[in-house]
Motif scaffolding. Structure first.
Motif, PDB file in Angstrom:
ATOM      1  N   LYS A   1     170.628  74.202  56.248  1.00  0.00           N
ATOM      2  CA  LYS A   1     172.159  74.031  55.966  1.00  0.00           C
ATOM      3  C   LYS A   1     172.781  75.412  55.690  1.00  0.00           C
ATOM      4  O   LYS A   1     172.039  76.382  55.579  1.00  0.00           O
ATOM      5  N   VAL A   2     174.211  75.598  55.912  1.00  0.00           N
ATOM      6  CA  VAL A   2     174.720  76.962  55.957  1.00  0.00           C
ATOM      7  C   VAL A   2     175.515  77.027  54.388  1.00  0.00           C
ATOM      8  O   VAL A   2     175.853  76.197  54.130  1.00  0.00           O
ATOM      9  N   GLY A   3     175.155  78.298  53.993  1.00  0.00           N
ATOM     10  CA  GLY A   3     175.682  78.722  52.767  1.00  0.00           C
ATOM     11  C   GLY A   3     176.176  80.185  52.561  1.00  0.00           C
ATOM     12  O   GLY A   3     176.451  80.554  53.506  1.00  0.00           O
ATOM     13  N   PHE A   4     176.403  80.718  51.439  1.00  0.00           N
ATOM     14  CA  PHE A   4     176.854  82.088  51.452  1.00  0.00           C
ATOM     15  C   PHE A   4     176.415  82.690  50.135  1.00  0.00           C
ATOM     16  O   PHE A   4     175.599  82.135  49.409  1.00  0.00           O
ATOM     17  N   HIS A   5     176.722  84.079  50.164  1.00  0.00           N
ATOM     18  CA  HIS A   5     176.131  84.860  49.109  1.00  0.00           C
ATOM     19  C   HIS A   5     177.299  86.092  48.938  1.00  0.00           C
ATOM     20  O   HIS A   5     178.022  86.323  49.911  1.00  0.00           O
ATOM     21  N   VAL A   6     177.555  86.359  47.495  1.00  0.00           N
ATOM     22  CA  VAL A   6     178.300  87.451  47.540  1.00  0.00           C
ATOM     23  C   VAL A   6     177.965  88.126  46.173  1.00  0.00           C
ATOM     24  O   VAL A   6     177.212  87.574  45.224  1.00  0.00           O
ATOM     25  N   GLY A   7     178.071  89.403  46.018  1.00  0.00           N
ATOM     26  CA  GLY A   7     177.861  90.226  44.851  1.00  0.00           C
ATOM     27  C   GLY A   7     178.016  91.658  44.960  1.00  0.00           C
ATOM     28  O   GLY A   7     178.462  92.172  45.798  1.00  0.00           O
ATOM     29  N   GLY A   8     177.071  92.229  44.170  1.00  0.00           N
ATOM     30  CA  GLY A   8     177.149  93.799  44.070  1.00  0.00           C
ATOM     31  C   GLY A   8     175.767  94.451  44.137  1.00  0.00           C
ATOM     32  O   GLY A   8     174.688  93.649  43.755  1.00  0.00           O
ATOM     33  N   PHE A   9     175.696  95.655  44.464  1.00  0.00           N
ATOM     34  CA  PHE A   9     174.244  96.490  44.529  1.00  0.00           C
ATOM     35  C   PHE A   9     174.466  98.101  44.086  1.00  0.00           C
ATOM     36  O   PHE A   9     175.777  98.359  44.153  1.00  0.00           O
TER      37      PHE A   9
ATOM     38  N   THR B   1     174.586  80.449  47.568  1.00  0.00           N
ATOM     39  CA  THR B   1     174.467  78.857  47.505  1.00  0.00           C
ATOM     40  C   THR B   1     173.527  78.718  48.440  1.00  0.00           C
ATOM     41  O   THR B   1     173.190  79.167  49.813  1.00  0.00           O
ATOM     42  N   GLN B   2     172.608  77.569  48.167  1.00  0.00           N
ATOM     43  CA  GLN B   2     171.177  77.302  49.193  1.00  0.00           C
ATOM     44  C   GLN B   2     171.063  75.754  49.057  1.00  0.00           C
ATOM     45  O   GLN B   2     171.807  75.012  48.754  1.00  0.00           O
ATOM     46  N   GLY B   3     169.863  75.257  49.594  1.00  0.00           N
ATOM     47  CA  GLY B   3     169.495  74.091  49.765  1.00  0.00           C
ATOM     48  C   GLY B   3     168.876  73.466  50.992  1.00  0.00           C
ATOM     49  O   GLY B   3     168.455  74.467  51.817  1.00  0.00           O
ATOM     50  N   ALA B   4     169.198  72.318  51.142  1.00  0.00           N
ATOM     51  CA  ALA B   4     168.494  71.679  52.541  1.00  0.00           C
ATOM     52  C   ALA B   4     169.140  70.360  52.703  1.00  0.00           C
ATOM     53  O   ALA B   4     169.609  69.689  51.900  1.00  0.00           O
ATOM     54  N   LYS B   5     169.055  69.905  53.920  1.00  0.00           N
ATOM     55  CA  LYS B   5     169.239  68.334  54.330  1.00  0.00           C
ATOM     56  C   LYS B   5     167.997  67.718  54.352  1.00  0.00           C
ATOM     57  O   LYS B   5     166.892  68.269  55.212  1.00  0.00           O
ATOM     58  N   GLU B   6     167.874  66.405  54.271  1.00  0.00           N
ATOM     59  CA  GLU B   6     166.806  65.641  54.348  1.00  0.00           C
ATOM     60  C   GLU B   6     166.828  64.151  54.721  1.00  0.00           C
ATOM     61  O   GLU B   6     167.768  63.584  54.225  1.00  0.00           O
TER      62      GLU B   6
ATOM     63  N   SER C   1     169.701  85.453  55.647  1.00  0.00           N
ATOM     64  CA  SER C   1     170.883  86.013  55.050  1.00  0.00           C
ATOM     65  C   SER C   1     171.330  87.159  55.843  1.00  0.00           C
ATOM     66  O   SER C   1     170.663  87.988  56.363  1.00  0.00           O
ATOM     67  N   LEU C   2     172.482  87.041  56.542  1.00  0.00           N
ATOM     68  CA  LEU C   2     173.268  88.051  57.082  1.00  0.00           C
ATOM     69  C   LEU C   2     174.315  88.578  56.318  1.00  0.00           C
ATOM     70  O   LEU C   2     175.273  87.574  56.085  1.00  0.00           O
ATOM     71  N   SER C   3     174.714  89.842  55.955  1.00  0.00           N
ATOM     72  CA  SER C   3     175.704  90.238  55.139  1.00  0.00           C
ATOM     73  C   SER C   3     176.164  91.485  55.642  1.00  0.00           C
ATOM     74  O   SER C   3     175.840  92.331  56.418  1.00  0.00           O
ATOM     75  N   VAL C   4     177.484  91.768  55.134  1.00  0.00           N
ATOM     76  CA  VAL C   4     178.173  92.952  55.119  1.00  0.00           C
ATOM     77  C   VAL C   4     178.192  93.725  53.814  1.00  0.00           C
ATOM     78  O   VAL C   4     178.748  92.853  53.008  1.00  0.00           O
TER      79      VAL C   4
END
Length: 200
Positions: free
Chosen positions: A45-53, A72-77, A193-196
């Motif tokens: 499933k598709v989720g997202f991430h956001v934060g700092g480094f 946000t993570q998880g799966a479908k079953e 994950s793919l991030s900018v």
């Protein structure tokens, strides 16, 4: 877990004390997540991430990059259940949310291209399960069934378009069993994950 936290703290303290330069930044992107292990017929499933480094440069080639990310993570079953002699198809949507803290060793193999790897600790914020049967859906809080802390290893690569703007691709291999109080049942996180990112 206390040993892991102590090691991470020691590495970060060493990195800051020996840093040539420290840059802070923000990042966001998409996740492609699933659960592996004893879970049957799981799909992504598709989720997202956001934060700092913070990128702590120890040399021209090597740096340490700690991050704090909401993810946000998880799966479908898909499965089946029987009721009054009839078999029904059921789809379960696991919706997990974590505060993830990866600490990555980052090596620049070229001027703008880097490879990275390191441990990640995740703190479970919420866990919900949405079951769909015959077009009808019901969502429940399932946080009590999951361990509150996750641990894994990250592998990835990054490219700096400019001094400020970068893009990264990463895979998180979950090593901790997420199933709480289950000796014979194991499930693990698996996240691409793919991030900018933008460094200030």
């Amino acid at each position: 877990m206390k040993k892991i936290m102590f090691t991470v703290t020691a590495v970060m303290a060493f990195a800051f004390s020996n840093a040539q330069e420290v840059k802070f930044g923000v990042k966001a992107g998409v996740n492609l997540t699933t659960l592996t292990g004893d879970i049957e017929e799981a799909s992504s499933k598709v989720g997202f991430h956001v934060g700092g480094f913070a990128e702590i440069k120890l040399s021209d080639k090597f740096s340490i990059q700690p991050e704090v990310l909401y993810s946000t993570q998880g799966a479908k079953e898909k499965g089946e259940f029987e009721f009054n002699g009839d078999v029904y198809d059921v789809e379960m949507n696991y919706k997990l949310a974590y505060i993830n803290v990866p600490v990555l060793a980052k090596y620049y193999v070229a001027e703008k291209f880097s490879l990275e790897a390191g441990p990640q600790i995740g703190f479970l914020v919420s866990a919900k399960g949405k079951a769909t049967v015959l077009g009808n859906s019901e969502e429940d809080d399932i946080k009590d069934g999951f361990e509150s802390i996750d641990f894994g290893v990250d592998f990835g690569a990054g490219y700096d378009f400019t001094e400020n703007l970068s893009v990264g691709l990463r895979y998180n291999l979950g090593l901790a069993n997420l199933a709480k109080d289950a000796e014979d049942y194991k499930i693990n996180n698996s996240v691409f994950s793919l991030s900018v990112g933008y460094k200030f």
